[in-house]
Design a protein around this motif. Structure first.
Motif, short mmCIF file in Angstrom:
data_model
loop_
_atom_site.label_atom_id
_atom_site.label_comp_id
_atom_site.label_asym_id
_atom_site.label_seq_id
_atom_site.Cartn_x
_atom_site.Cartn_y
_atom_site.Cartn_z
N GLN A 53 0.80 -1.17 0.01
CA GLN A 53 -0.04 -0.14 -0.28
C GLN A 53 0.91 1.14 0.04
OE1 GLN A 53 -2.58 0.70 3.55
NE2 GLN A 53 -4.28 0.74 2.31
N PHE A 54 0.35 2.22 -0.62
CA PHE A 54 1.10 3.45 -0.50
C PHE A 54 0.70 4.24 0.31
CE2 PHE A 54 1.71 1.79 -5.02
CZ PHE A 54 2.95 1.95 -5.15
N SER A 55 1.48 5.29 1.12
CA SER A 55 1.26 6.00 2.22
C SER A 55 1.89 7.49 2.23
CB SER A 55 1.27 5.37 3.48
OG SER A 55 1.31 6.21 4.42
N ALA A 56 1.11 8.68 2.54
CA ALA A 56 1.84 9.80 2.88
C ALA A 56 2.86 9.57 3.96
CB ALA A 56 0.96 10.86 2.97
N TRP A 57 3.92 10.34 4.33
CA TRP A 57 4.81 10.12 5.30
C TRP A 57 4.19 10.33 6.67
CZ3 TRP A 57 7.57 14.42 7.77
CH2 TRP A 57 8.55 13.86 8.85
N LEU A 58 3.37 11.25 6.99
CA LEU A 58 2.84 11.41 8.31
C LEU A 58 1.76 10.50 8.72
CD1 LEU A 58 2.91 15.47 8.38
CD2 LEU A 58 4.64 13.80 9.58
N LEU A 59 1.45 9.72 7.68
CA LEU A 59 0.30 8.70 7.96
C LEU A 59 0.91 7.33 7.92
CD1 LEU A 59 -2.67 10.13 5.99
CD2 LEU A 59 -2.36 10.54 8.20
N ASP A 60 2.16 7.22 7.74
CA ASP A 60 2.80 6.00 7.70
C ASP A 60 2.61 4.90 8.65
OD1 ASP A 60 4.25 3.99 6.22
OD2 ASP A 60 6.37 4.98 7.19
N GLU A 61 2.93 5.16 10.00
CA GLU A 61 2.45 4.08 11.18
C GLU A 61 1.33 3.73 11.24
OE1 GLU A 61 4.10 5.91 14.55
OE2 GLU A 61 6.29 6.13 14.12
N ASP A 62 0.18 4.67 11.11
CA ASP A 62 -1.06 4.15 11.31
C ASP A 62 -1.32 3.04 10.08
OD1 ASP A 62 -1.36 5.69 13.52
OD2 ASP A 62 -2.54 7.36 12.33
N LYS A 63 -1.00 3.57 8.87
CA LYS A 63 -1.20 2.65 7.62
C LYS A 63 -0.56 1.47 7.86
CE LYS A 63 -3.23 5.82 4.29
NZ LYS A 63 -3.14 5.89 2.76
N GLU A 64 0.66 1.50 8.52
CA GLU A 64 1.34 0.26 8.74
C GLU A 64 0.86 -0.73 9.45
OE1 GLU A 64 5.45 -0.77 10.71
OE2 GLU A 64 5.48 0.75 8.97
N ARG A 65 0.17 -0.35 10.55
CA ARG A 65 -0.45 -1.11 11.58
C ARG A 65 -1.78 -1.67 11.21
NH1 ARG A 65 1.36 2.95 15.58
NH2 ARG A 65 -0.60 4.01 15.07
N ASN A 66 -2.43 -0.86 10.34
CA ASN A 66 -3.95 -1.22 9.91
C ASN A 66 -3.49 -2.10 8.76
OD1 ASN A 66 -6.73 -0.99 9.29
ND2 ASN A 66 -6.40 0.09 7.47
N LEU A 67 -2.52 -2.05 7.79
CA LEU A 67 -2.15 -3.10 6.76
C LEU A 67 -1.84 -4.51 7.43
CD1 LEU A 67 -2.27 -3.44 3.61
CD2 LEU A 67 0.14 -2.96 3.91
N GLU A 68 -0.95 -4.34 8.66
CA GLU A 68 -0.52 -5.50 9.07
C GLU A 68 -1.73 -6.32 9.57
OE1 GLU A 68 2.43 -4.74 12.33
OE2 GLU A 68 3.94 -4.74 10.76
N GLU A 69 -2.56 -5.72 10.36
CA GLU A 69 -3.67 -6.21 11.19
C GLU A 69 -4.87 -6.88 10.09
OE1 GLU A 69 -5.90 -3.47 13.43
OE2 GLU A 69 -4.28 -3.38 14.99
N LYS A 70 -4.99 -6.16 8.73
CA LYS A 70 -5.89 -6.63 7.86
C LYS A 70 -4.91 -8.14 7.10
CE LYS A 70 -8.67 -2.87 6.24
NZ LYS A 70 -9.01 -1.73 5.43
N ASN A 71 -3.79 -7.85 7.07
CA ASN A 71 -2.91 -8.84 6.35
C ASN A 71 -2.81 -10.18 7.38
OD1 ASN A 71 -1.71 -10.22 4.19
ND2 ASN A 71 0.44 -9.56 4.84
N GLN A 72 -2.94 -10.01 8.46
CA GLN A 72 -2.90 -11.14 9.22
C GLN A 72 -4.26 -11.89 9.42
OE1 GLN A 72 -1.64 -10.23 13.20
NE2 GLN A 72 0.60 -9.66 12.65
N ILE A 73 -5.41 -11.26 9.26
CA ILE A 73 -6.75 -11.83 9.26
C ILE A 73 -6.83 -12.39 7.89
CG2 ILE A 73 -9.12 -11.37 9.08
CD1 ILE A 73 -8.88 -8.98 11.16
N ALA A 74 -6.45 -11.73 6.81
CA ALA A 74 -6.58 -12.50 5.65
C ALA A 74 -5.69 -13.78 5.35
CB ALA A 74 -6.19 -11.66 4.48
#
Length: 263
Positions: free
Chosen positions: A219-240
């Motif tokens: 996923q692509f992310s803006a710099w200041l939203l990087d950490e939030d998107k990283e955590r969200n992507l990890e959670e979604k990917n673990q469920i998937a």
């Protein structure tokens, strides 16, 4: 969550998936048949191996017979950071669907309670000031004891984990501006989820099969939203990834049912 919702969940996460693989194995071999090969090869007979030697240990570990019979009550023990954890709602629905597809001759899945497992398990004594650390063997011991307290015949232990990396893009120069830091994609986040499962006999520890799956998404992310998107992507990917494991575990069960019906 019904089938259509699970499919939509898969579609939303797999839309950005780049890599994924699955595999499974089964085992129904006899320990006595395996050990009979010792005589054929001229190796020491039982009881004649040197005490404490690896030969004796190999014999003891191999001397085990499969006793899997369907229908069965199969426990589900999900591990996270070395602990038994709760299944997500999506996983519960996925395992229920797998049970229905396997048919009435299969039996049922029963989640292993982390609280019951803790009550049944007694941690080995440790020295004063020694930090607590659960070795993998102790974690499996806890799972089997908890499953035994719930009178489960077999237990499917599975673990899901992920690795994430963030790559800076050429557009990262926009991070020097306030607006660019929030709105211009300047990083690529890549997360790889892995899920491994092992079906064990609660009483004897016989391993009947394994299953695994993996899934990489980015996923692509803006710099200041990087950490939030990283955590969200990890959670979604673990469920998937966990949901991707379920059909592979179902194939393993189907193969076991077929093999055992032929014996």
């Amino acid at each position: 969550m019904n089938k259509s919702k699970i499919r939509l969940f898969f579609i939303s996460i797999l839309a950005i998936a780049t890599i994924g693989c699955n595999s499974h194995t089964v085992q129904t071999t006899s320990g006595s048949d395996y050990l009979s090969g010792y005589a054929d090869r001229g190796l020491p007979e039982a009881g004649k191996a040197q005490a404490g030697s690896i030969d004796e240990e190999v014999r003891a570990l191999a001397n085990i017979e499969p006793s899997l019979r369907f229908p069965a009550r199969i426990g589900l023990a999900k591990l996270y950071n070395g602990r038994i954890t709760n299944l997500t709602a999506e996983e519960v629905e996925g395992w229920n669907e797998a049970k229905e597809e396997l048919g009435t001759e299969f039996g049922e899945f029963v989640p292993v309670s982390s609280m019951i497992a803790e009550l049944a398990y007694k941690a080995p004594p440790r020295q004063k000031g020694e930090r607590h650390f659960s070795a993998p063997t102790e974690i499996f011991r806890k799972v089997r004891l908890g499953a035994a307290r719930q009178h489960l015949d077999y237990v499917l232990v599975y673990e899901v984990f992920s690795k994430t990396k963030s790559t800076k893009l050429a557009s990262s120069v926009a991070n020097w501006t306030i607006i660019g830091g929030y709105f211009i994609p300047s990083r690529k986040i890549e997360t790889t989820g892995h899920a491994n499962a092992l079906l064990l006999d609660v009483r004897s520890g016989y391993p009947y099969g394994t299953a695994s799956s993996s899934l990489t998404v980015d996923q692509f992310s803006a710099w200041l939203l990087d950490e939030d998107k990283e955590r969200n992507l990890e959670e979604k990917n673990q469920i998937a990834t966990a949901l991707k494991l379920i059909p592979e575990a179902k194939k393993m069960m189907e193969k076991l049912m077929k093999n055992l019906n032929q014996t």
